[in-house]
Design a protein around this motif. Structure first.
Motif, PDB file in Angstrom:
ATOM      1  N   TRP A  36       0.846  -1.188   0.000  1.00  0.00           N
ATOM      2  CA  TRP A  36       0.000   0.000   0.000  1.00  0.00           C
ATOM      3  C   TRP A  36       0.882   1.239   0.000  1.00  0.00           C
ATOM      4  O   TRP A  36       1.860   1.322   0.756  1.00  0.00           O
ATOM      5  N   PHE A  37       0.520   2.170  -0.837  1.00  0.00           N
ATOM      6  CA  PHE A  37       1.158   3.477  -0.895  1.00  0.00           C
ATOM      7  C   PHE A  37       0.077   4.533  -0.776  1.00  0.00           C
ATOM      8  O   PHE A  37      -1.103   4.257  -0.953  1.00  0.00           O
ATOM      9  N   ARG A  38       0.483   5.763  -0.489  1.00  0.00           N
ATOM     10  CA  ARG A  38      -0.491   6.842  -0.438  1.00  0.00           C
ATOM     11  C   ARG A  38       0.117   8.116  -0.989  1.00  0.00           C
ATOM     12  O   ARG A  38       1.329   8.305  -0.971  1.00  0.00           O
ATOM     13  N   GLN A  39      -0.767   8.977  -1.460  1.00  0.00           N
ATOM     14  CA  GLN A  39      -0.322  10.245  -2.018  1.00  0.00           C
ATOM     15  C   GLN A  39      -1.279  11.350  -1.612  1.00  0.00           C
ATOM     16  O   GLN A  39      -2.468  11.314  -1.945  1.00  0.00           O
ATOM     17  N   ALA A  40      -0.747  12.304  -0.871  1.00  0.00           N
ATOM     18  CA  ALA A  40      -1.514  13.477  -0.476  1.00  0.00           C
ATOM     19  C   ALA A  40      -1.301  14.581  -1.512  1.00  0.00           C
ATOM     20  O   ALA A  40      -0.297  14.572  -2.232  1.00  0.00           O
ATOM     21  N   PRO A  41      -2.214  15.539  -1.594  1.00  0.00           N
ATOM     22  CA  PRO A  41      -2.072  16.619  -2.577  1.00  0.00           C
ATOM     23  C   PRO A  41      -0.748  17.350  -2.437  1.00  0.00           C
ATOM     24  O   PRO A  41      -0.347  17.724  -1.329  1.00  0.00           O
ATOM     25  N   GLY A  42      -0.028  17.492  -3.555  1.00  0.00           N
ATOM     26  CA  GLY A  42       1.224  18.217  -3.549  1.00  0.00           C
ATOM     27  C   GLY A  42       2.415  17.442  -3.010  1.00  0.00           C
ATOM     28  O   GLY A  42       3.508  18.004  -2.876  1.00  0.00           O
ATOM     29  N   LYS A  43       2.196  16.178  -2.697  1.00  0.00           N
ATOM     30  CA  LYS A  43       3.292  15.366  -2.135  1.00  0.00           C
ATOM     31  C   LYS A  43       3.558  14.150  -3.017  1.00  0.00           C
ATOM     32  O   LYS A  43       2.720  13.744  -3.814  1.00  0.00           O
ATOM     33  N   ASP A  44       4.747  13.570  -2.831  1.00  0.00           N
ATOM     34  CA  ASP A  44       5.088  12.357  -3.556  1.00  0.00           C
ATOM     35  C   ASP A  44       4.311  11.164  -3.008  1.00  0.00           C
ATOM     36  O   ASP A  44       3.885  11.171  -1.837  1.00  0.00           O
ATOM     37  N   ARG A  45       4.179  10.150  -3.847  1.00  0.00           N
ATOM     38  CA  ARG A  45       3.566   8.914  -3.379  1.00  0.00           C
ATOM     39  C   ARG A  45       4.533   8.232  -2.419  1.00  0.00           C
ATOM     40  O   ARG A  45       5.710   8.053  -2.731  1.00  0.00           O
ATOM     41  N   GLU A  46       4.025   7.844  -1.254  1.00  0.00           N
ATOM     42  CA  GLU A  46       4.899   7.283  -0.225  1.00  0.00           C
ATOM     43  C   GLU A  46       4.450   5.894   0.211  1.00  0.00           C
ATOM     44  O   GLU A  46       3.268   5.568   0.168  1.00  0.00           O
ATOM     45  N   PHE A  47       5.410   5.136   0.645  1.00  0.00           N
ATOM     46  CA  PHE A  47       5.169   3.784   1.118  1.00  0.00           C
ATOM     47  C   PHE A  47       4.392   3.805   2.427  1.00  0.00           C
ATOM     48  O   PHE A  47       4.640   4.642   3.302  1.00  0.00           O
ATOM     49  N   VAL A  48       3.462   2.866   2.567  1.00  0.00           N
ATOM     50  CA  VAL A  48       2.700   2.724   3.808  1.00  0.00           C
ATOM     51  C   VAL A  48       2.972   1.359   4.453  1.00  0.00           C
ATOM     52  O   VAL A  48       3.351   1.278   5.613  1.00  0.00           O
ATOM     53  N   ALA A  49       2.747   0.293   3.677  1.00  0.00           N
ATOM     54  CA  ALA A  49       2.914  -1.050   4.221  1.00  0.00           C
ATOM     55  C   ALA A  49       3.061  -2.035   3.073  1.00  0.00           C
ATOM     56  O   ALA A  49       2.609  -1.776   1.965  1.00  0.00           O
ATOM     57  N   ALA A  50       3.708  -3.171   3.368  1.00  0.00           N
ATOM     58  CA  ALA A  50       3.871  -4.201   2.358  1.00  0.00           C
ATOM     59  C   ALA A  50       3.840  -5.575   2.993  1.00  0.00           C
ATOM     60  O   ALA A  50       4.260  -5.762   4.140  1.00  0.00           O
ATOM     61  N   SER A  51       3.341  -6.521   2.217  1.00  0.00           N
ATOM     62  CA  SER A  51       3.383  -7.931   2.558  1.00  0.00           C
ATOM     63  C   SER A  51       4.340  -8.580   1.575  1.00  0.00           C
ATOM     64  O   SER A  51       4.143  -8.485   0.365  1.00  0.00           O
TER      65      SER A  51
END
Length: 127
Positions: A36-51
């Motif tokens: 799972w990754f996430r991206q907030a407005p104006g920010k880079d896509r960032e790592f959240v969690a991985a299996s």
């Protein structure tokens, strides 16, 4: 054709919980890394969690540790992200991703290692 479809996003108050789902089709990812990754407005896509795949090792961003839990239902070819104690800074579009291999350590964190991506689901956290 591989497809990843996220669901479960929505509006929640700070301190609340959401469970995101990622349904995979076109191939089985039971032995391959998913994350799972996430991206907030104006920010880079960032790592959240991985299996990681085989062995089911899990990796979390520091911001997610202790609050988020990644899991899989192999029979359903589906991955989940249980998010508790949500904060306004968790607000973002959350993306599901999968690799053509397993991963370990940094290989799970690096978004360039992921071969397939979903369309994203919006998570909004009100303060």
């Amino acid at each position: 054709q591989v497809q990843l479809v996220e669901s479960g996003g929505g509006l929640v108050q700070a301190g609340g919980s959401l469970r995101l789902s990622c349904a995979a089709s076109g191939r089985t990812f039971s032995n391959y890394a998913m994350g799972w990754f996430r991206q907030a407005p104006g920010k880079d896509r960032e790592f959240v969690a991985a299996s990681a795949g085989s062995g089911s090792s899990a990796y979390y961003a520091d911001s997610a540790k202790g609050r988020f839990t990644i899991s899989r239902d192999i029979a359903k070819n589906t991955m989940y992200l249980q998010m508790n104690s949500l904060k306004p800074e968790d607000m973002a579009v959350y993306y599901c991703a999968a690799q053509n291999s397993g991963c370990s350590d940094y290989g799970c964190y690096d978004r360039s290692n992921y071969d397939y991506w979903g369309q994203g689901t919006q998570v909004t956290v009100s303060s």
